[in-house]
Design a protein around this motif. Structure first.
Motif, short mmCIF file in Angstrom:
data_model
loop_
_atom_site.label_atom_id
_atom_site.label_comp_id
_atom_site.label_asym_id
_atom_site.label_seq_id
_atom_site.Cartn_x
_atom_site.Cartn_y
_atom_site.Cartn_z
N TRP A 1 0.83 -1.21 0.00
CA TRP A 1 0.00 0.00 0.00
C TRP A 1 0.86 1.26 0.00
O TRP A 1 0.60 2.21 -0.73
N LEU A 2 1.93 1.27 0.79
CA LEU A 2 2.82 2.43 0.82
C LEU A 2 3.54 2.61 -0.52
O LEU A 2 3.72 3.74 -0.99
N LEU A 3 3.94 1.51 -1.12
CA LEU A 3 4.61 1.60 -2.42
C LEU A 3 3.66 2.12 -3.49
O LEU A 3 4.08 2.87 -4.39
N ASP A 4 2.40 1.73 -3.42
CA ASP A 4 1.41 2.24 -4.38
C ASP A 4 1.30 3.76 -4.29
O ASP A 4 1.01 4.43 -5.29
N ALA B 1 7.97 2.94 3.48
CA ALA B 1 7.91 1.49 3.28
C ALA B 1 9.18 0.82 3.81
O ALA B 1 9.12 -0.24 4.44
N LEU B 2 10.32 1.45 3.56
CA LEU B 2 11.58 0.90 4.07
C LEU B 2 11.59 0.91 5.60
O LEU B 2 12.05 -0.04 6.23
N ASP B 3 11.07 1.98 6.19
CA ASP B 3 10.99 2.05 7.64
C ASP B 3 10.12 0.91 8.18
O ASP B 3 10.46 0.26 9.17
N ARG B 4 9.00 0.67 7.53
CA ARG B 4 8.12 -0.42 7.96
C ARG B 4 8.81 -1.77 7.80
O ARG B 4 8.66 -2.67 8.64
N PHE B 5 9.60 -1.92 6.75
CA PHE B 5 10.30 -3.19 6.57
C PHE B 5 11.33 -3.40 7.68
O PHE B 5 11.45 -4.49 8.22
N TYR B 6 12.07 -2.36 8.01
CA TYR B 6 13.09 -2.50 9.05
C TYR B 6 12.45 -2.80 10.41
O TYR B 6 12.97 -3.61 11.19
N ARG B 7 11.31 -2.17 10.69
CA ARG B 7 10.58 -2.50 11.91
C ARG B 7 10.16 -3.97 11.90
O ARG B 7 10.27 -4.67 12.91
N PRO C 1 20.94 -11.24 4.54
CA PRO C 1 21.50 -10.12 3.79
C PRO C 1 20.94 -10.01 2.38
O PRO C 1 20.78 -8.89 1.85
N LYS C 2 20.62 -11.14 1.78
CA LYS C 2 20.16 -11.14 0.39
C LYS C 2 18.82 -10.46 0.21
O LYS C 2 18.54 -9.89 -0.86
N ILE C 3 17.95 -10.53 1.24
CA ILE C 3 16.63 -9.93 1.04
C ILE C 3 16.70 -8.41 1.02
O ILE C 3 15.73 -7.76 0.62
N LEU C 4 17.83 -7.84 1.42
CA LEU C 4 18.00 -6.39 1.38
C LEU C 4 18.75 -5.93 0.13
O LEU C 4 19.03 -4.74 -0.01
N GLU C 5 19.05 -6.84 -0.76
CA GLU C 5 19.81 -6.49 -1.96
C GLU C 5 18.85 -6.31 -3.14
O GLU C 5 18.49 -7.26 -3.82
N PHE C 6 18.42 -5.06 -3.35
CA PHE C 6 17.59 -4.79 -4.52
C PHE C 6 18.19 -3.61 -5.27
O PHE C 6 18.83 -2.74 -4.70
N SER D 1 10.91 1.72 -6.58
CA SER D 1 10.31 0.69 -7.43
C SER D 1 9.44 -0.19 -6.55
O SER D 1 9.26 0.07 -5.36
N ARG D 2 8.96 -1.29 -7.13
CA ARG D 2 8.17 -2.26 -6.37
C ARG D 2 9.06 -3.32 -5.74
O ARG D 2 8.55 -4.29 -5.16
N ALA D 3 10.36 -3.15 -5.81
CA ALA D 3 11.27 -4.20 -5.33
C ALA D 3 11.05 -4.53 -3.86
O ALA D 3 11.16 -5.69 -3.45
N LEU D 4 10.73 -3.53 -3.05
CA LEU D 4 10.56 -3.78 -1.62
C LEU D 4 9.34 -4.66 -1.34
O LEU D 4 9.28 -5.34 -0.32
N ALA D 5 8.38 -4.70 -2.27
CA ALA D 5 7.23 -5.59 -2.10
C ALA D 5 7.68 -7.05 -2.15
O ALA D 5 7.23 -7.88 -1.35
#
Length: 256
Positions: A168-171, A178-184, A226-231, A236-240
């Motif tokens: 939703w944030l990426l949209d 969105a990155l902040d939410r991912f790190y949380r 570590p790999k899941i943070l490599e985009f 972009s939609r990569a964080l989704a």
């Protein structure tokens, strides 16, 4: 006992002076070396981290008198010059720990507090059995009822409160949020992972390899993290896709 080590003579001299000071006070139950020095991981730039547990009625007085003494200490002044970032982090507490709340505002660091006080610390001085009695409430791990409550809350924090919001944030092109939410969510995952495996964490933002690969015995899981943070492209939609991968990891590794 942990394989503790001081990175410089200044760290050691400060620790010895601090231990002697508190050992001479009848209110002191235990003087603990914690964090990097306690685990033999410190460098000259590392802080000297210590915890002093005293009788509950004495915390305020002991802390105030210690601060006055510390301001005059040559050993502590030398510690502050040992490295660019070296400092003294010393807390005087009563040793009584109470679980906090895991909610939309963030995770609770209760498990980290238990781990660093009772599991990963090195006692430099002990008087009596009060510290052992305090630890008996939490060692080798807290009870099943509390564990279930904490695990359910941590799962909700990771999946519902944070990962579900990322698409939703990426949209809305709110990439930084969105990155902040991912790190949380990632920190909440580390909490849930440790609770699910009845192991206390050291931290949620450092020593990840040590905790996941060594303490939890999950080197295969660490290789995924570590790999899941490599985009390639941030906006972009990569964080989704990254959020979806973390969701799969939660489902695979957070058990019980």
């Amino acid at each position: 006992m942990n394989a503790y080590a001081y990175p410089t003579g200044a760290h050691q001299r400060a620790a010895e002076e601090i231990t002697a000071y508190f050992a001479a006070r009848e209110e002191t139950d235990v003087v603990l070396l914690t964090n990097s020095c306690a685990r033999g991981k410190a460098t000259a730039d590392s802080c000297l981290d210590m915890q002093v547990v005293v009788a509950p009625h004495a915390v305020a007085v002991v802390d105030e008198e210690w601060r006055q003494r510390a301001a005059e200490s040559k050993a502590i002044a030398e510690l502050l010059s040992a490295g660019r970032f070296s400092d003294l982090h010393l807390d005087v507490t009563d040793g009584i720990l109470v679980p906090g709340t895991i909610d939309e505002e963030g995770i609770d660091w209760f498990e980290v507090s238990v781990g660093n006080l009772f599991v990963y610390s090195v006692p430099l001085f002990v008087r009596g059995d009060r510290f052992a009695r305090l630890g008996a409430d939490w060692l080798p791990y807290y009870g099943d009822t509390l564990r279930r409550e904490r695990l359910d809350a941590a799962r909700w924090f990771v999946l519902d409160s944070n990962l579900d919001r990322i698409p939703w944030l990426l949209d809305r092109e709110l990439y930084f949020q969105a990155l902040d939410r991912f790190y949380r969510a990632f920190q909440g995952f580390l909490l849930a992972l440790h609770v699910s495996r009845r192991t206390y964490p050291i931290a949620y933002n450092k020593w990840i390899r040590e905790q996941v690969a060594d303490n939890l015995g999950l080197p295969d899981l660490y290789e995924k993290l570590p790999k899941i943070l490599e985009f390639d492209r941030f906006e972009s939609r990569a964080l989704a896709a990254t959020a979806a991968e973390l969701r799969r990891i939660v489902q695979d590794y957070v058990v019980g």
